[in-house]
Design a protein around this motif. Structure first.
Motif, PDB file in Angstrom:
ATOM      1  N   GLU A 100     -53.697 -23.519 -23.160  1.00 38.60           N
ATOM      2  CA  GLU A 100     -54.243 -24.813 -23.817  1.00 38.60           C
ATOM      3  C   GLU A 100     -55.719 -24.789 -24.184  1.00 38.60           C
ATOM      4  N   VAL A 101     -56.436 -24.236 -22.918  1.00 35.54           N
ATOM      5  CA  VAL A 101     -57.876 -24.180 -23.156  1.00 35.54           C
ATOM      6  C   VAL A 101     -58.341 -23.184 -24.077  1.00 35.54           C
ATOM      7  N   LYS A 107     -58.117 -24.651 -27.468  1.00 40.13           N
ATOM      8  CA  LYS A 107     -59.228 -25.554 -27.853  1.00 40.13           C
ATOM      9  C   LYS A 107     -60.458 -24.868 -27.998  1.00 40.13           C
ATOM     10  N   ILE A 146     -67.756 -29.580 -28.679  1.00 42.01           N
ATOM     11  CA  ILE A 146     -66.170 -29.200 -28.649  1.00 42.01           C
ATOM     12  C   ILE A 146     -65.523 -29.714 -27.267  1.00 42.01           C
ATOM     13  N   GLU A 187     -65.110 -33.241 -27.357  1.00 39.86           N
ATOM     14  CA  GLU A 187     -63.960 -33.611 -28.480  1.00 39.86           C
ATOM     15  C   GLU A 187     -62.809 -33.348 -27.425  1.00 39.86           C
ATOM     16  N   PHE A 188     -62.813 -32.223 -26.580  1.00 37.65           N
ATOM     17  CA  PHE A 188     -61.605 -32.025 -25.413  1.00 37.65           C
ATOM     18  C   PHE A 188     -61.271 -33.164 -24.738  1.00 37.65           C
ATOM     19  N   SER A 190     -60.071 -36.292 -26.791  1.00 39.04           N
ATOM     20  CA  SER A 190     -58.517 -36.314 -27.294  1.00 39.04           C
ATOM     21  C   SER A 190     -57.622 -36.238 -26.094  1.00 39.04           C
ATOM     22  N   ASN A 191     -58.252 -35.863 -24.888  1.00 39.44           N
ATOM     23  CA  ASN A 191     -57.276 -35.896 -23.670  1.00 39.44           C
ATOM     24  C   ASN A 191     -57.347 -37.321 -23.183  1.00 39.44           C
ATOM     25  N   SER A 207     -54.497 -38.745 -24.966  1.00 40.34           N
ATOM     26  CA  SER A 207     -53.183 -38.035 -24.899  1.00 40.34           C
ATOM     27  C   SER A 207     -52.140 -38.837 -24.196  1.00 40.34           C
ATOM     28  N   GLN A 261     -50.730 -32.159 -18.710  1.00 39.77           N
ATOM     29  CA  GLN A 261     -51.957 -31.991 -20.215  1.00 39.77           C
ATOM     30  C   GLN A 261     -52.690 -33.190 -19.930  1.00 39.77           C
ATOM     31  N   PHE A 309     -58.299 -31.311 -19.230  1.00 42.59           N
ATOM     32  CA  PHE A 309     -59.803 -31.060 -19.619  1.00 42.59           C
ATOM     33  C   PHE A 309     -60.367 -32.473 -19.083  1.00 42.59           C
TER      34      PHE A 309
END
Length: 524
Positions: free
Chosen positions: A132-133, A136, A280, A283-284, A287-288, A291, A297, A301
């Motif tokens: 996942e990381v 991203k 970035i 943004e992680f 979005s996390n 989620s 999940q 982040f």
């Protein structure tokens, strides 16, 4: 009578332990796999513990052991634990690429709880978090992103050139001065990473022992204690938490965590966008928070795992590139014909733009690329790679099959696998006269003749170095600015052959690399 019983029990215990260890250290023989004879308790690790030779030479000795010549793989003992050392490129391809899903984790690791910045980055993370990381982070290294980074790196390159031109000459007649070039290159790469990744000025050329440089140096300063820590991380990771060992030292972790969290908060507060690593990571995080996935999940982040990626990019980014640049300068100083050819290429390319270094100029430096590839063959940053078998053993599956390389043995889940990068690069069957510095090995025509999976300075497969292109771009820009106004020459104290630091698990020159720089502008 009592004393006799005690003596009998002690002797029985000693004999029992001896036979148990003897049985244990015949693990590979019982499975009809060639093994390198081990030593009790130490297995095959006595060479690395002695710290008399470098870890690269230690792995090279295992690879070239006379008892396992021409074998596709060999059984070794990492202290008490059976492990495999791969020797056959086709098998290396299977493990690292074709059957990656069965070897998706590195065996090495740090303490997830006490060393989160060292253990939660994409180098050490285990699946599924690693996948996942990695996914991203990949957008940070696209071709467009690298083009956008160029101006920032070029600015630091100009600072490097200015710094060198302002150093007083020690010999007016020769117009020369002497420097330890590994530290010089580290000043450059530290400033580059701070600017490109974090959007801050580290000012390593202006401030003596700046904070970013001081704490970055601490991560890869291989004292005896640091050497033991890294040996444990790569060979006995299960014991790392017990001893409290860390990849990122306490003071460095405190500084980097504080700095990166401050930058993250300021960037979120102001809403500024710089298209760097911090953006970035933000943004992680956003979005996390949106989620609706699993709890796992949602936690991916948050907190230190964000900071850990920024710390890895900083530490790995400055160290590997600065070492490559320094080793390149050493070889260029020894081989003045190669240096002259490279400087001529730089001059010709810069003449087309009136002396302005552009991204297209860097792309045109084919001989520079050949020089760096050959440097990385001689001095790969990591002398070996490690993997862990993650095949799920079940009633109908004994482990990972090695057919056709072995008809009966299956690699069990949890077994460590080592890929001897440095030894492959030094193998005369793949590279003739392997100890010689010959950049023409990597001409377009000659590269087609190389055996696949015998050249692994950046690894291979999904776990290959995510920052490979960035590292090469950074090194090329730095070397252009070093060589456009200076030649590098050896001094009376420069050895003909570098001795690798026996304590450094990452390739480093013992005692540094001391060279003479002669002020000699290309006249562009």
């Amino acid at each position: 009578m009592f004393v006799e019983h005690i003596i009998f029990l002690l002797l029985a215990g000693v004999l029992g332990a001896y036979y148990a260890l003897n049985y244990h250290y015949n693990y590979w023989k019982r499975r009809k796999v060639s093994q390198i004879p081990p030593r009790f308790l130490l297995g095959n690790m006595a060479g690395i513990l002695s710290m008399r030779r470098s870890p690269a030479d230690f792995i090279n000795d295992l690879y070239n052991n006379s008892s396992v010549a021409d074998k596709p793989f060999v059984g070794i003992y990492v202290f008490h634990k059976p492990a495999l050392l791969l020797r056959e490129p086709a098998l290396i391809k299977r493990i690292m690429v074709k059957d990656f899903s069965d070897f998706s984790n590195r065996y090495s690791n740090s303490d997830y709880i006490k060393d989160p910045l060292g253990s939660q980055n994409i180098f050490f993370l285990k699946n599924p978090a690693w996948k996942e990381v990695r996914l991203k982070l990949s957008p940070f290294f696209t071709s467009n992103k690298l083009r956008n980074m160029f101006a920032l790196i070029e600015e630091i390159g100009c600072n490097l050139d200015t710094y060198l031109r302002n150093i007083p000459l020690e010999n007016e007649m020769e117009r020369s001065f002497q420097l330890e070039v590994k530290e010089l290159c580290a000043l450059f790469t530290t400033d580059v990473i701070a600017s490109v990744a974090y959007g801050v000025q580290a000012n390593s050329f202006k401030q003596v022992n700046s904070e970013f440089r001081r704490h970055g140096r601490a991560v890869f300063e291989f004292t005896f204690k640091r050497a033991v820590e890294f040996i444990m991380v790569f060979f006995l990771p299960n014991l790392v938490p017990f001893f409290g060992f860390k990849v990122v030292p306490v003071e460095a972790a405190k500084f980097l965590r504080s700095s990166i969290n401050h930058i993250l908060m300021e960037r979120e507060r102001t809403g500024a966008c710089r298209n760097d690593l911090i953006d970035i990571l933000i943004e992680f995080k956003r979005s996390n928070q949106k989620s609706v996935g699993s709890d796992h999940q949602k936690l991916i982040f948050e907190g230190d795992i964000l900071v850990a990626q920024a710390v890895l990019f900083f530490t790995a980014g400055f160290e590997s590139s600065s070492s490559t640049m320094a080793f390149a300068l050493f070889e260029l100083a020894k081989h003045t014909d190669v240096q002259q050819r490279l400087r001529a290429e730089i001059k010709e390319a810069l003449n087309t733009t009136g002396g302005v270094l552009t991204h297209s100029v860097i792309d045109s430096l084919q001989y520079m690329q050949m020089v760096l590839y050959e440097v990385l063959r001689l001095y790969p940053p990591l002398p070996f790679l490690d993997r862990e078998c993650t095949t799920v053993n079940g009633a109908d599956q004994e482990g990972y099959s090695l057919v056709p390389f072995h008809e009966t043995f299956h690699i069990p889940s949890g077994m460590p696998i080592y890929i001897p990068v440095y030894a492959l690069h030094m193998d005369a069957q793949y590279y003739s006269r392997p100890k010689l510095f010959l950049p023409d090995r990597f001409s377009t025509a000659n590269r087609k003749l190389h055996r696949p999976y015998t050249y692994l300075p950046f690894g291979a497969g999904p776990h290959g170095c995510i920052g490979e292109r960035f590292a090469l771009l950074q090194a090329k820009i730095g070397l252009v600015h070093l060589l456009r106004n200076h030649m590098v020459l050896t001094t009376k104290g420069t050895p003909n052959c570098l001795k690798l630091d026996p304590k450094a698990l990452i390739l480093q020159a013992h005692g540094g690399i001391h060279l003479k720089l002669v002020r000699d502008p290309l006249g562009i």
